[in-house]
Design a protein around this motif. Structure first.
Motif, mmCIF file in Angstrom:
data_model
loop_
_atom_site.group_PDB
_atom_site.id
_atom_site.type_symbol
_atom_site.label_atom_id
_atom_site.label_comp_id
_atom_site.label_asym_id
_atom_site.label_seq_id
_atom_site.Cartn_x
_atom_site.Cartn_y
_atom_site.Cartn_z
ATOM 1 N N GLU A 25 -2.959 13.086 -4.949
ATOM 2 C CA GLU A 25 -4.152 12.690 -4.209
ATOM 3 C C GLU A 25 -4.633 11.298 -4.634
ATOM 4 O O GLU A 25 -5.657 10.827 -4.154
ATOM 5 C CB GLU A 25 -5.280 13.707 -4.434
ATOM 6 C CG GLU A 25 -4.898 15.142 -4.091
ATOM 7 C CD GLU A 25 -4.417 15.285 -2.663
ATOM 8 O OE1 GLU A 25 -5.047 14.697 -1.768
ATOM 9 O OE2 GLU A 25 -3.394 15.990 -2.452
ATOM 10 N N ALA A 26 -3.898 10.670 -5.539
ATOM 11 C CA ALA A 26 -4.237 9.317 -5.979
ATOM 12 C C ALA A 26 -3.425 8.299 -5.185
ATOM 13 O O ALA A 26 -2.444 8.644 -4.518
ATOM 14 C CB ALA A 26 -3.949 9.162 -7.467
ATOM 15 N N GLU A 27 -3.835 7.029 -5.250
ATOM 16 C CA GLU A 27 -3.143 5.958 -4.530
ATOM 17 C C GLU A 27 -2.673 4.882 -5.503
ATOM 18 O O GLU A 27 -3.381 4.544 -6.455
ATOM 19 C CB GLU A 27 -4.069 5.311 -3.497
ATOM 20 C CG GLU A 27 -4.453 6.214 -2.356
ATOM 21 C CD GLU A 27 -5.299 5.496 -1.333
ATOM 22 O OE1 GLU A 27 -5.301 5.922 -0.159
ATOM 23 O OE2 GLU A 27 -5.981 4.505 -1.688
ATOM 24 N N ILE A 28 -1.488 4.325 -5.226
ATOM 25 C CA ILE A 28 -0.946 3.232 -6.032
ATOM 26 C C ILE A 28 -0.653 2.059 -5.108
ATOM 27 O O ILE A 28 0.067 2.202 -4.115
ATOM 28 C CB ILE A 28 0.353 3.637 -6.751
ATOM 29 C CG1 ILE A 28 0.153 4.906 -7.571
ATOM 30 C CG2 ILE A 28 0.846 2.493 -7.642
ATOM 31 C CD1 ILE A 28 1.459 5.536 -8.056
ATOM 32 N N TYR A 29 -1.214 0.905 -5.442
ATOM 33 C CA TYR A 29 -0.932 -0.338 -4.726
ATOM 34 C C TYR A 29 -0.117 -1.236 -5.655
ATOM 35 O O TYR A 29 -0.351 -1.264 -6.864
ATOM 36 C CB TYR A 29 -2.234 -1.040 -4.317
ATOM 37 C CG TYR A 29 -2.952 -0.354 -3.177
ATOM 38 C CD1 TYR A 29 -2.975 -0.905 -1.899
ATOM 39 C CD2 TYR A 29 -3.607 0.862 -3.378
ATOM 40 C CE1 TYR A 29 -3.631 -0.268 -0.844
ATOM 41 C CE2 TYR A 29 -4.257 1.513 -2.345
ATOM 42 C CZ TYR A 29 -4.262 0.943 -1.081
ATOM 43 O OH TYR A 29 -4.902 1.580 -0.042
ATOM 44 N N LEU A 30 0.830 -1.962 -5.106
ATOM 45 C CA LEU A 30 1.707 -2.827 -5.896
ATOM 46 C C LEU A 30 1.392 -4.293 -5.613
ATOM 47 O O LEU A 30 1.145 -4.678 -4.466
ATOM 48 C CB LEU A 30 3.171 -2.563 -5.554
ATOM 49 C CG LEU A 30 3.662 -1.120 -5.674
ATOM 50 C CD1 LEU A 30 5.114 -1.019 -5.220
ATOM 51 C CD2 LEU A 30 3.498 -0.612 -7.100
ATOM 52 N N ALA A 55 0.837 -1.198 0.000
ATOM 53 C CA ALA A 55 0.000 0.000 0.000
ATOM 54 C C ALA A 55 0.870 1.246 0.000
ATOM 55 O O ALA A 55 2.030 1.211 0.428
ATOM 56 C CB ALA A 55 -0.916 -0.014 1.223
ATOM 57 N N PRO A 56 0.336 2.363 -0.476
ATOM 58 C CA PRO A 56 1.115 3.594 -0.424
ATOM 59 C C PRO A 56 1.375 3.974 1.033
ATOM 60 O O PRO A 56 0.619 3.577 1.927
ATOM 61 C CB PRO A 56 0.181 4.612 -1.111
ATOM 62 C CG PRO A 56 -1.195 4.030 -1.016
ATOM 63 C CD PRO A 56 -1.000 2.555 -1.047
ATOM 64 N N PRO A 57 2.503 4.649 1.277
ATOM 65 C CA PRO A 57 3.329 5.356 0.291
ATOM 66 C C PRO A 57 4.643 4.689 -0.024
ATOM 67 O O PRO A 57 5.524 5.311 -0.608
ATOM 68 C CB PRO A 57 3.594 6.682 1.008
ATOM 69 C CG PRO A 57 3.766 6.261 2.448
ATOM 70 C CD PRO A 57 2.810 5.122 2.646
ATOM 71 N N ALA A 58 4.848 3.401 0.364
ATOM 72 C CA ALA A 58 6.180 2.807 0.210
ATOM 73 C C ALA A 58 6.093 1.351 -0.230
ATOM 74 O O ALA A 58 5.148 0.630 0.107
ATOM 75 C CB ALA A 58 6.964 2.907 1.519
ATOM 76 N N THR A 59 7.117 0.914 -0.956
ATOM 77 C CA THR A 59 7.203 -0.464 -1.430
ATOM 78 C C THR A 59 7.192 -1.454 -0.275
ATOM 79 O O THR A 59 6.616 -2.542 -0.387
ATOM 80 C CB THR A 59 8.498 -0.644 -2.248
ATOM 81 O OG1 THR A 59 8.498 0.292 -3.322
ATOM 82 C CG2 THR A 59 8.611 -2.045 -2.812
ATOM 83 N N GLY A 60 7.810 -1.083 0.834
ATOM 84 C CA GLY A 60 7.884 -1.992 1.960
ATOM 85 C C GLY A 60 6.632 -2.046 2.811
ATOM 86 O O GLY A 60 6.557 -2.834 3.764
ATOM 87 N N ASN A 61 5.603 -1.263 2.464
ATOM 88 C CA ASN A 61 4.342 -1.282 3.214
ATOM 89 C C ASN A 61 3.469 -2.426 2.694
ATOM 90 O O ASN A 61 2.346 -2.230 2.223
ATOM 91 C CB ASN A 61 3.628 0.060 3.071
ATOM 92 C CG ASN A 61 2.432 0.187 3.998
ATOM 93 O OD1 ASN A 61 2.357 -0.479 5.034
ATOM 94 N ND2 ASN A 61 1.487 1.041 3.627
ATOM 95 N N ALA A 62 4.015 -3.643 2.778
ATOM 96 C CA ALA A 62 3.391 -4.823 2.172
ATOM 97 C C ALA A 62 2.678 -5.662 3.224
ATOM 98 O O ALA A 62 3.223 -5.932 4.299
ATOM 99 C CB ALA A 62 4.447 -5.658 1.463
ATOM 100 N N HIS A 63 1.467 -6.106 2.864
ATOM 101 C CA HIS A 63 0.642 -6.901 3.776
ATOM 102 C C HIS A 63 -0.164 -7.901 2.953
ATOM 103 O O HIS A 63 -0.331 -7.735 1.746
ATOM 104 C CB HIS A 63 -0.298 -6.000 4.571
ATOM 105 C CG HIS A 63 0.417 -4.952 5.376
ATOM 106 N ND1 HIS A 63 0.983 -5.213 6.596
ATOM 107 C CD2 HIS A 63 0.684 -3.644 5.096
ATOM 108 C CE1 HIS A 63 1.561 -4.115 7.056
ATOM 109 N NE2 HIS A 63 1.407 -3.154 6.166
ATOM 110 N N PRO A 64 -0.681 -8.966 3.582
ATOM 111 C CA PRO A 64 -1.505 -9.930 2.850
ATOM 112 C C PRO A 64 -2.634 -9.231 2.105
ATOM 113 O O PRO A 64 -3.231 -8.266 2.612
ATOM 114 C CB PRO A 64 -2.041 -10.839 3.955
ATOM 115 C CG PRO A 64 -0.999 -10.785 5.023
ATOM 116 C CD PRO A 64 -0.500 -9.365 4.999
#
Length: 418
Positions: free
Chosen positions: A391-396, A271-280
């Motif tokens: 103001e937009a969000e990007i999920y990886l 989740a934003p704002p960082a690549t390492g903000n990763a969760h199931p």
């Protein structure tokens, strides 16, 4: 005291015993110059009055970021690269040839044991072949053209061991996002991430490129993977020069060791704002998305395109969702078309883009997000403003997660589609 892979490669190319912290001047096997850093490098080179002393077969210009050229400024920059290339015998890969790092590896420009630099942060992709790829700026590219060498500070290394086998619906992108969470956004700052462990043997080369590619997104200077017969055979098949494959010594000294049992992993999203903000993925399941994208130097290879095609085949993209697909090279585009993967995506309602960077950073306006919109992408970064609006969000996520989300119109666990 034993040596790491980074220490061995820099030692071999500098002619001295390089240890972490040492400054060395090293001979380069390859220099990648794209359209982002290449034009400025040309300007610096000419303004300094340098003579071109590098073997022109050891460098290329690859036009991939600003494709198509969105204005006269970038059209002129591209023209500048073509003129320089013709003058000094440097090959120019024109728009549509592909994303720089895929082109470099497909064309056999780097091989095991090589030392390469390039004007893009994800040069560490070459580490999947046991090469050391380091990102540089335009001034270093100009200097390399004049001397064939560069100075390096030998980095400390972090040892990452991947063990076990991936479960159904879990991919190398999930591995690397979990590692990024474990490592922290700058947890590998100016270090080499050195990958090993039995889990790597089960990964295809396409999957390995994803792992090496995202080393920089943890702050790393480079990422290097232990070479096995799979990597050597891939290098031979693509005509790469095998410099000198390296493995770390058993008593090599590391700044940190990390072990991940990949059998315990499930699909994740960052989740934003960082690549390492990763969760199931379950934690974000159901969030509506307006855009989905499969591509970039991280996840736009043939395996990625085909996995996503498997998810969408016989289905339709959800109303209100823009689904973009950008194969990372012309060769991958052609192979995906031949396999039916491109057709499956088009029939589902996806827009297939030119083999280029595309909506990775929306540099040409491709994939620009409006205020309040949300995208899910197979790219590598998700900070605010990366795709237009802050103001937009990007999920990886993995290509499978992206494709499943495009079909449902919300962030979705891909396992129900595989």
């Amino acid at each position: 005291m034993g040596r790491t892979m980074a220490e061995k490669i820099l030692s071999a190319h500098s002619g001295c015993e390089a240890r972490a912290g040492d400054l060395v001047i090293a001979e380069l096997d390859y220099v990648m110059a794209g359209d982002a850093k290449g034009p400025k490098a040309v300007d610096i080179f000419r303004e300094a009055g340098f003579a071109f002393r590098m073997d022109p077969k050891k460098t290329d210009f690859i036009i991939d970021h600003f494709v198509p050229a969105q204005d006269v400024l970038w059209a002129n920059h591209h023209k500048k690269l073509r003129i320089f290339g013709e003058e000094f015998g440097v090959e120019v890969f024109e728009p549509g040839a592909g994303v720089c790092h895929t082109v470099v590896t497909e064309e056999g420009r780097v091989g095991p044991g090589a030392l390469a630099v390039g004007g893009d942060s994800h040069v560490c992709t070459y580490g999947a072949l046991g090469a050391m790829g380091v990102a540089v700026e335009s001034v270093e590219i100009a200097s390399a053209y004049a001397t064939g060498k560069l100075w390096f500070k030998t980095p400390e290394s972090i040892r990452v061991e991947f063990t076990g086998a991936l479960a159904h619906g879990v991919f190398s992108k999930d591995m690397e996002l979990v590692l990024a969470r474990e490592m922290g956004e700058n947890g590998a700052n100016y270090m080499a991430v050195e990958y090993g462990g039995d889990a790597l043997a089960d990964l295809s080369m396409d999957a390995r490129f994803t792992v090496a590619n995202m080393s920089v997104d943890m702050g790393a200077k480079t990422g290097i993977m232990e070479v096995d017969e799979v990597a050597l055979e891939w290098a031979r098949a693509h005509g790469a020069r095998i410099v000198a494959p390296v493995v770390p010594d058993a008593d090599a000294v590391y700044a940190r060791r990390i072990h991940l049992d990949v059998a315990e992993l499930t699909p994740v999203v960052a989740a934003p704002p960082a690549t390492g903000n990763a969760h199931p993925v379950e934690e974000y399941a159901g969030l509506p998305v307006q855009q989905a994208f499969v591509g970039t130097c991280t996840n736009g290879r043939l395996e990625d395109i085909e996995i996503a095609a498997r998810v969408v085949r016989g289905k339709k993209i959800a109303p209100g969702v823009r689904f973009y697909v950008a194969p990372t090279s012309k060769k991958i585009y052609e192979a995906a078309a031949a396999s039916g993967a491109i057709g499956a995506r088009a029939e589902a309602g996806a827009a297939v883009l030119t083999a280029a960077c595309g909506p990775c950073a929306s540099m040409t306006g491709n994939g620009c997000l409006a205020d309040g919109e949300r995208a899910i992408s197979s790219a590598n970064r998700n900070f605010p403003g990366r795709l237009g609006s802050k103001e937009a969000e990007i999920y990886l996520g993995s290509p499978a997660t992206v494709a499943a989300s495009a079909v449902t119109g919300r962030i979705t666990d891909p396992r129900e589609f595989l």
